[in-house]
Design a protein around this motif. Structure first.
Motif, PDB file in Angstrom:
ATOM      1  N   ASP A 184      -3.148   5.258  -4.292  1.00 18.01           N
ATOM      2  CA  ASP A 184      -3.679   5.036  -5.633  1.00 18.01           C
ATOM      3  C   ASP A 184      -4.510   6.226  -6.095  1.00 18.01           C
ATOM      4  O   ASP A 184      -4.418   6.647  -7.259  1.00 18.01           O
ATOM      5  CB  ASP A 184      -4.536   3.777  -5.661  1.00 18.01           C
ATOM      6  CG  ASP A 184      -3.815   2.561  -5.120  1.00 18.01           C
ATOM      7  OD1 ASP A 184      -2.712   2.264  -5.617  1.00 18.01           O
ATOM      8  OD2 ASP A 184      -4.352   1.919  -4.196  1.00 18.01           O
ATOM      9  N   ARG A 185      -5.321   6.770  -5.189  1.00 23.34           N
ATOM     10  CA  ARG A 185      -6.149   7.918  -5.550  1.00 23.34           C
ATOM     11  C   ARG A 185      -5.296   9.144  -5.841  1.00 23.34           C
ATOM     12  O   ARG A 185      -5.573   9.901  -6.780  1.00 23.34           O
ATOM     13  CB  ARG A 185      -7.160   8.202  -4.434  1.00 23.34           C
ATOM     14  CG  ARG A 185      -8.153   7.052  -4.232  1.00 23.34           C
ATOM     15  CD  ARG A 185      -9.269   7.416  -3.289  1.00 23.34           C
ATOM     16  NE  ARG A 185      -8.859   7.458  -1.896  1.00 23.34           N
ATOM     17  CZ  ARG A 185      -8.808   6.416  -1.089  1.00 23.34           C
ATOM     18  NH1 ARG A 185      -9.120   5.198  -1.541  1.00 23.34           N
ATOM     19  NH2 ARG A 185      -8.466   6.549   0.185  1.00 23.34           N
ATOM     20  N   ASN A 242      -9.319   0.593  -3.409  1.00 29.45           N
ATOM     21  CA  ASN A 242      -8.080   1.314  -3.674  1.00 29.45           C
ATOM     22  C   ASN A 242      -7.659   2.024  -2.400  1.00 29.45           C
ATOM     23  O   ASN A 242      -8.436   2.112  -1.432  1.00 29.45           O
ATOM     24  CB  ASN A 242      -8.258   2.295  -4.836  1.00 29.45           C
ATOM     25  CG  ASN A 242      -9.518   3.132  -4.704  1.00 29.45           C
ATOM     26  OD1 ASN A 242      -9.580   4.056  -3.900  1.00 29.45           O
ATOM     27  ND2 ASN A 242     -10.548   2.811  -5.491  1.00 29.45           N
ATOM     28  N   ASN A 265      -9.564   0.782 -10.781  1.00 23.78           N
ATOM     29  CA  ASN A 265     -10.751   0.671  -9.948  1.00 23.78           C
ATOM     30  C   ASN A 265     -11.227   2.046  -9.480  1.00 23.78           C
ATOM     31  O   ASN A 265     -12.432   2.339  -9.481  1.00 23.78           O
ATOM     32  CB  ASN A 265     -10.449  -0.238  -8.752  1.00 23.78           C
ATOM     33  CG  ASN A 265     -11.586  -0.307  -7.768  1.00 23.78           C
ATOM     34  OD1 ASN A 265     -11.596   0.409  -6.770  1.00 23.78           O
ATOM     35  ND2 ASN A 265     -12.545  -1.188  -8.021  1.00 23.78           N
ATOM     36  N   TYR A 266     -10.288   2.894  -9.098  1.00 23.78           N
ATOM     37  CA  TYR A 266     -10.621   4.260  -8.669  1.00 23.78           C
ATOM     38  C   TYR A 266     -11.267   5.035  -9.798  1.00 23.78           C
ATOM     39  O   TYR A 266     -12.293   5.709  -9.621  1.00 23.78           O
ATOM     40  CB  TYR A 266      -9.342   4.950  -8.182  1.00 23.78           C
ATOM     41  CG  TYR A 266      -9.476   6.433  -7.904  1.00 23.78           C
ATOM     42  CD1 TYR A 266     -10.474   6.910  -7.063  1.00 23.78           C
ATOM     43  CD2 TYR A 266      -8.587   7.342  -8.472  1.00 23.78           C
ATOM     44  CE1 TYR A 266     -10.590   8.271  -6.802  1.00 23.78           C
ATOM     45  CE2 TYR A 266      -8.688   8.698  -8.215  1.00 23.78           C
ATOM     46  CZ  TYR A 266      -9.695   9.155  -7.377  1.00 23.78           C
ATOM     47  OH  TYR A 266      -9.795  10.504  -7.125  1.00 23.78           O
ATOM     48  N   THR A 307       0.822  -1.215   0.000  1.00 21.99           N
ATOM     49  CA  THR A 307       0.000   0.000   0.000  1.00 21.99           C
ATOM     50  C   THR A 307       0.852   1.260   0.000  1.00 21.99           C
ATOM     51  O   THR A 307       0.317   2.359   0.135  1.00 21.99           O
ATOM     52  CB  THR A 307      -0.925   0.023   1.223  1.00 21.99           C
ATOM     53  OG1 THR A 307      -0.134   0.046   2.423  1.00 21.99           O
ATOM     54  CG2 THR A 307      -1.839  -1.205   1.238  1.00 21.99           C
ATOM     55  N   ARG A 367      -5.613  -0.959  -8.958  1.00 25.12           N
ATOM     56  CA  ARG A 367      -6.348  -0.159  -7.981  1.00 25.12           C
ATOM     57  C   ARG A 367      -6.674   1.223  -8.529  1.00 25.12           C
ATOM     58  O   ARG A 367      -7.739   1.778  -8.242  1.00 25.12           O
ATOM     59  CB  ARG A 367      -5.538  -0.073  -6.685  1.00 25.12           C
ATOM     60  CG  ARG A 367      -5.217  -1.442  -6.080  1.00 25.12           C
ATOM     61  CD  ARG A 367      -4.684  -1.364  -4.665  1.00 25.12           C
ATOM     62  NE  ARG A 367      -3.549  -0.488  -4.505  1.00 25.12           N
ATOM     63  CZ  ARG A 367      -2.315  -0.888  -4.188  1.00 25.12           C
ATOM     64  NH1 ARG A 367      -2.056  -2.190  -4.056  1.00 25.12           N
ATOM     65  NH2 ARG A 367      -1.343  -0.025  -4.023  1.00 25.12           N
ATOM     66  N   ILE A 368      -5.774   1.800  -9.326  1.00 31.77           N
ATOM     67  CA  ILE A 368      -6.071   3.089  -9.967  1.00 31.77           C
ATOM     68  C   ILE A 368      -7.203   2.915 -10.969  1.00 31.77           C
ATOM     69  O   ILE A 368      -8.110   3.759 -11.053  1.00 31.77           O
ATOM     70  CB  ILE A 368      -4.816   3.674 -10.640  1.00 31.77           C
ATOM     71  CG1 ILE A 368      -3.796   4.096  -9.581  1.00 31.77           C
ATOM     72  CG2 ILE A 368      -5.175   4.867 -11.511  1.00 31.77           C
ATOM     73  CD1 ILE A 368      -2.511   4.640 -10.149  1.00 31.77           C
TER      74      ILE A 368
END
Length: 291
Positions: A38-39, A34, A26-27, A16, A23-24
């Motif tokens: 990632d955000r 995420n 997904n964001y 993490t 994950r990006i």
């Protein structure tokens, strides 16, 4: 019937501290799987290239169109989806089993966070089946051996490689991986593939990828549209060929277009078919049949 096949001990495997592509993605699709890192990276990439979040939506809609065509129109009842990514709306099994309830789907990914959510990918119809393998796309022999527990390789299979061979940096290795997988599938099988491209008309994409490769993991490799077409050598490309994902048979979605992104998902200007997609994205894809 469904199950999870693969390594289950995830301790120490989820990092993490560095942003991760799945994950990006997904964001950008409006998901919740995420982390702050990632955000932050996703927002910085969008600052470099404001339209890049739309690639996730275009790629997801391309998946839906391709799977719907193969299941409803081409009679394909088996799908090998490698590089699954985090569960979202309209995953491969959901689209396929709407048209063909007895469809069988095997998902493959090596991201430990995807594995933790694998159960969400295994909600098969009673008539069909889904399975999940924890494996790298390069491990073709292991993937085929383990997928054969669910899929019948004497019958046509759709090989799904959406946004995954971009993680194989060496060109010839990436082509060989696709060739090895397709070689084991019978006539009537199909390849569905998408890939980030490099284009002089989209220099901001190069800047976004360069930022990612400096700060994120795993590294991405862009290829030209012609290089992407090479993945389909020896196969029969379906119309309209290898094109921007937003231009592959727009308007043929198997359900409400808005379901592809989910709440808070990216929205583009109305493109072909009025689906809310951008007119063109630097994510190209195609579908081809094995003679």
């Amino acid at each position: 019937m469904s199950g999870v096949t693969g390594h289950q001990d995830l301790r120490g495997r989820i990092d993490t501290t560095r942003p991760h592509t799945a994950r990006i993605w997904n964001y950008w699709l409006g998901g919740k799987d995420n982390y702050p890192v990632d955000r932050e990276a996703g927002d910085r990439i969008r600052a470099i290239h404001p339209g890049i979040g739309e690639y996730a939506r275009a790629d997801r809609l391309f998946l839906g169109r391709a799977v719907h065509h193969l299941a409803a129109g081409a009679g394909v009842r088996q799908f090998l989806d490698i590089g699954t990514g985090l569960p979202s709306a309209d995953n491969t099994h959901e689209v396929a089993q709407r048209s063909v309830p007895d469809a069988r789907i095997v998902y493959v990914d090596n991201d430990p966070l995807v594995l933790t959510h694998a159960r969400a990918l295994l909600t098969s119809t009673p008539e069909g089946r889904t399975d999940y393998l924890d494996a790298d796309v390069r491990d073709t022999d292991a993937i085929l051996e383990r997928a054969a527990r669910t899929l019948d390789f004497s019958e046509p299979v759709a090989l799904m490689l959406l946004g995954v061979v971009i993680f194989i940096e060496d060109d010839e290795t990436s082509y060989e991986v696709v060739r090895r997988l397709m070689a084991e599938l019978p006539s009537g099988s199909h390849l569905v593939l998408s890939h980030t491209i490099v284009s002089p008309a989209m220099p901001e994409v190069d800047a976004a990828v360069a930022f990612w490769n400096e700060h994120g993991t795993p590294r991405l490799t862009q290829r030209t549209p012609r290089q992407v077409e090479r993945y389909f050598d020896g196969l029969e490309l379906l119309e309209p060929g290898v094109v921007s994902c937003s231009r592959w048979r727009p308007g043929s979605e198997p359900g409400p277009v808005s379901s592809a992104a989910g709440p808070g998902g990216p929205e583009g200007a109305d493109g072909p078919g009025g689906s809310g997609e951008p007119d063109e994205v630097a994510m190209f894809g195609g579908v081809a049949a094995k003679p």
